[in-house]
Write a protein that holds these residues in place. Structure first.
Motif, PDB file in Angstrom:
ATOM      1  N   THR A 115       0.858  -1.181   0.000  1.00 39.07           N
ATOM      2  CA  THR A 115       0.000   0.000   0.000  1.00 39.07           C
ATOM      3  C   THR A 115       0.895   1.231   0.000  1.00 39.07           C
ATOM      4  OG1 THR A 115      -1.900   1.074   1.062  1.00 39.07           O
ATOM      5  CG2 THR A 115      -0.249   0.133   2.511  1.00 39.07           C
ATOM      6  N   SER A 116       0.412   2.295  -0.648  1.00 36.50           N
ATOM      7  CA  SER A 116       1.257   3.481  -0.801  1.00 36.50           C
ATOM      8  C   SER A 116       0.417   4.732  -1.020  1.00 36.50           C
ATOM      9  CB  SER A 116       2.187   3.299  -2.000  1.00 36.50           C
ATOM     10  OG  SER A 116       2.942   4.462  -2.243  1.00 36.50           O
ATOM     11  N   SER A 117       0.968   5.865  -0.605  1.00 39.11           N
ATOM     12  CA  SER A 117       0.335   7.151  -0.909  1.00 39.11           C
ATOM     13  C   SER A 117       0.446   7.453  -2.408  1.00 39.11           C
ATOM     14  CB  SER A 117       1.006   8.276  -0.107  1.00 39.11           C
ATOM     15  OG  SER A 117       2.376   8.385  -0.472  1.00 39.11           O
ATOM     16  N   PHE A 118       1.375   6.784  -3.085  1.00 43.69           N
ATOM     17  CA  PHE A 118       1.547   6.892  -4.537  1.00 43.69           C
ATOM     18  C   PHE A 118       1.182   5.529  -5.121  1.00 43.69           C
ATOM     19  CE2 PHE A 118       4.731   6.955  -8.216  1.00 43.69           C
ATOM     20  CZ  PHE A 118       3.885   7.669  -9.043  1.00 43.69           C
ATOM     21  N   PRO A 119      -0.070   5.350  -5.557  1.00 37.53           N
ATOM     22  CA  PRO A 119      -0.564   4.035  -5.975  1.00 37.53           C
ATOM     23  C   PRO A 119       0.277   3.329  -7.036  1.00 37.53           C
ATOM     24  CG  PRO A 119      -2.370   5.606  -5.849  1.00 37.53           C
ATOM     25  CD  PRO A 119      -1.102   6.388  -5.669  1.00 37.53           C
ATOM     26  N   ASN A 120       1.019   4.061  -7.854  1.00 31.96           N
ATOM     27  CA  ASN A 120       1.837   3.446  -8.897  1.00 31.96           C
ATOM     28  C   ASN A 120       2.920   2.534  -8.321  1.00 31.96           C
ATOM     29  OD1 ASN A 120       0.433   5.684  -9.961  1.00 31.96           O
ATOM     30  ND2 ASN A 120       1.821   5.787 -11.682  1.00 31.96           N
ATOM     31  N   LEU A 121       3.270   2.711  -7.050  1.00 33.45           N
ATOM     32  CA  LEU A 121       4.296   1.872  -6.427  1.00 33.45           C
ATOM     33  C   LEU A 121       3.782   0.498  -6.021  1.00 33.45           C
ATOM     34  CD1 LEU A 121       6.136   4.426  -4.115  1.00 33.45           C
ATOM     35  CD2 LEU A 121       6.919   3.495  -6.296  1.00 33.45           C
ATOM     36  N   VAL A 122       2.468   0.386  -5.806  1.00 31.42           N
ATOM     37  CA  VAL A 122       1.903  -0.875  -5.323  1.00 31.42           C
ATOM     38  C   VAL A 122       2.108  -1.974  -6.359  1.00 31.42           C
ATOM     39  CG1 VAL A 122      -0.195  -2.065  -4.560  1.00 31.42           C
ATOM     40  CG2 VAL A 122       0.219   0.312  -3.872  1.00 31.42           C
ATOM     41  N   GLY A 123       2.825  -3.014  -5.942  1.00 37.32           N
ATOM     42  CA  GLY A 123       3.074  -4.151  -6.816  1.00 37.32           C
ATOM     43  C   GLY A 123       4.072  -3.899  -7.930  1.00 37.32           C
ATOM     44  N   ALA A 124       4.680  -2.717  -7.958  1.00 34.63           N
ATOM     45  CA  ALA A 124       5.645  -2.413  -9.021  1.00 34.63           C
ATOM     46  C   ALA A 124       6.843  -3.361  -8.925  1.00 34.63           C
ATOM     47  CB  ALA A 124       6.110  -0.965  -8.930  1.00 34.63           C
ATOM     48  N   PRO A 125       7.288  -3.906 -10.052  1.00 28.39           N
ATOM     49  CA  PRO A 125       8.426  -4.833 -10.034  1.00 28.39           C
ATOM     50  C   PRO A 125       9.753  -4.104  -9.808  1.00 28.39           C
ATOM     51  CG  PRO A 125       7.743  -4.419 -12.288  1.00 28.39           C
ATOM     52  CD  PRO A 125       6.761  -3.700 -11.394  1.00 28.39           C
ATOM     53  N   ASN A 126      10.750  -4.874  -9.445  1.00 27.85           N
ATOM     54  CA  ASN A 126      12.125  -4.378  -9.326  1.00 27.85           C
ATOM     55  C   ASN A 126      12.284  -3.212  -8.363  1.00 27.85           C
ATOM     56  OD1 ASN A 126      13.053  -6.258 -11.257  1.00 27.85           O
ATOM     57  ND2 ASN A 126      12.346  -4.906 -12.892  1.00 27.85           N
ATOM     58  N   GLN A 127      11.632  -3.292  -7.232  1.00 30.61           N
ATOM     59  CA  GLN A 127      11.782  -2.258  -6.216  1.00 30.61           C
ATOM     60  C   GLN A 127      12.976  -2.616  -5.336  1.00 30.61           C
ATOM     61  OE1 GLN A 127      10.105   0.743  -5.635  1.00 30.61           O
ATOM     62  NE2 GLN A 127       9.506   0.337  -7.742  1.00 30.61           N
ATOM     63  N   ARG A 128      14.157  -2.252  -5.834  1.00 30.99           N
ATOM     64  CA  ARG A 128      15.409  -2.583  -5.147  1.00 30.99           C
ATOM     65  C   ARG A 128      15.972  -1.359  -4.457  1.00 30.99           C
ATOM     66  NH1 ARG A 128      19.791  -3.852  -8.256  1.00 30.99           N
ATOM     67  NH2 ARG A 128      19.072  -2.341  -9.761  1.00 30.99           N
ATOM     68  N   ARG A 129      16.606  -1.604  -3.325  1.00 33.07           N
ATOM     69  CA  ARG A 129      17.361  -0.581  -2.618  1.00 33.07           C
ATOM     70  C   ARG A 129      18.741  -1.177  -2.390  1.00 33.07           C
ATOM     71  NH1 ARG A 129      13.034   0.743  -4.199  1.00 33.07           N
ATOM     72  NH2 ARG A 129      11.366   1.726  -3.014  1.00 33.07           N
ATOM     73  N   ILE A 130      19.769  -0.502  -2.844  1.00 28.88           N
ATOM     74  CA  ILE A 130      21.131  -1.013  -2.720  1.00 28.88           C
ATOM     75  C   ILE A 130      21.794  -0.321  -1.537  1.00 28.88           C
ATOM     76  CG2 ILE A 130      23.361  -1.264  -3.870  1.00 28.88           C
ATOM     77  CD1 ILE A 130      21.676  -0.990  -6.555  1.00 28.88           C
TER      78      ILE A 130
END
Length: 160
Positions: A115-130
């Motif tokens: 869930t997100s305040s920015f709906p485009n992030l929900v379920g978005a692939p490749n959400q990596r943090r290095i």
């Protein structure tokens, strides 16, 4: 036999002192700063923000940043902002939560945003943090590509 016992004792001590990346992440980290760059390397001015990220031992996380200069609602009622107040708030907040996994070998956190305040992030692939560096008191990580196509480098300090 004495050598075997010494090696075993040394290995056990060294292993207990070395924490995994996931163990080091667990806790709450307070936002310090961020920088943003476009694909061509040019900098993007960032607003003044405040916020935090929390990682739990059971693989959940919560992230929020808000503009520190957000206007107060003239009405005093959170359900009745003016159009300008609502736009300032909506464009100045990013909040999301979900689950995460850690790849120790690449120092990568992969988030599954539920869930997100920015709906485009929900379920978005490749959400990596290095993770570029981590100590007991400071966490630095890079989001290599946001939905807007920018790279974010973020700095946090451990909450006390």
């Amino acid at each position: 036999m004495a050598t075997l016992i010494s090696v075993t004792a040394f290995t056990t001590t060294a292993m207990s002192q070395a924490k995994s990346l996931k163990d080091q992440l667990v806790g709450t980290w307070i936002y310090v700063s961020s920088t943003a760059t476009r694909e061509d390397g040019s900098a993007i001015e960032r607003p003044k923000l405040q916020g935090a990220v929390t990682y739990t031992a059971d693989g959940r996380f919560h992230f929020i940043t808000v503009r520190s200069d957000a206007p107060k609602y003239a009405s005093g009622d959170s359900a009745r902002p003016s159009a300008d107040e609502a736009m300032a708030i909506a464009s100045g907040i990013v909040a999301y939560t979900g689950t995460y996994t850690v790849d120790e070998s690449t120092k990568t956190i992969t988030v599954n945003i539920e869930t997100s305040s920015f709906p485009n992030l929900v379920g978005a692939p490749n959400q990596r943090r290095i993770v570029t560096s981590i100590t007991d008191n400071e966490l630095n990580f890079t989001n290599p590509r946001t939905p807007a196509g920018i790279t974010l480098a973020l700095v946090f300090k451990r909450a006390k």
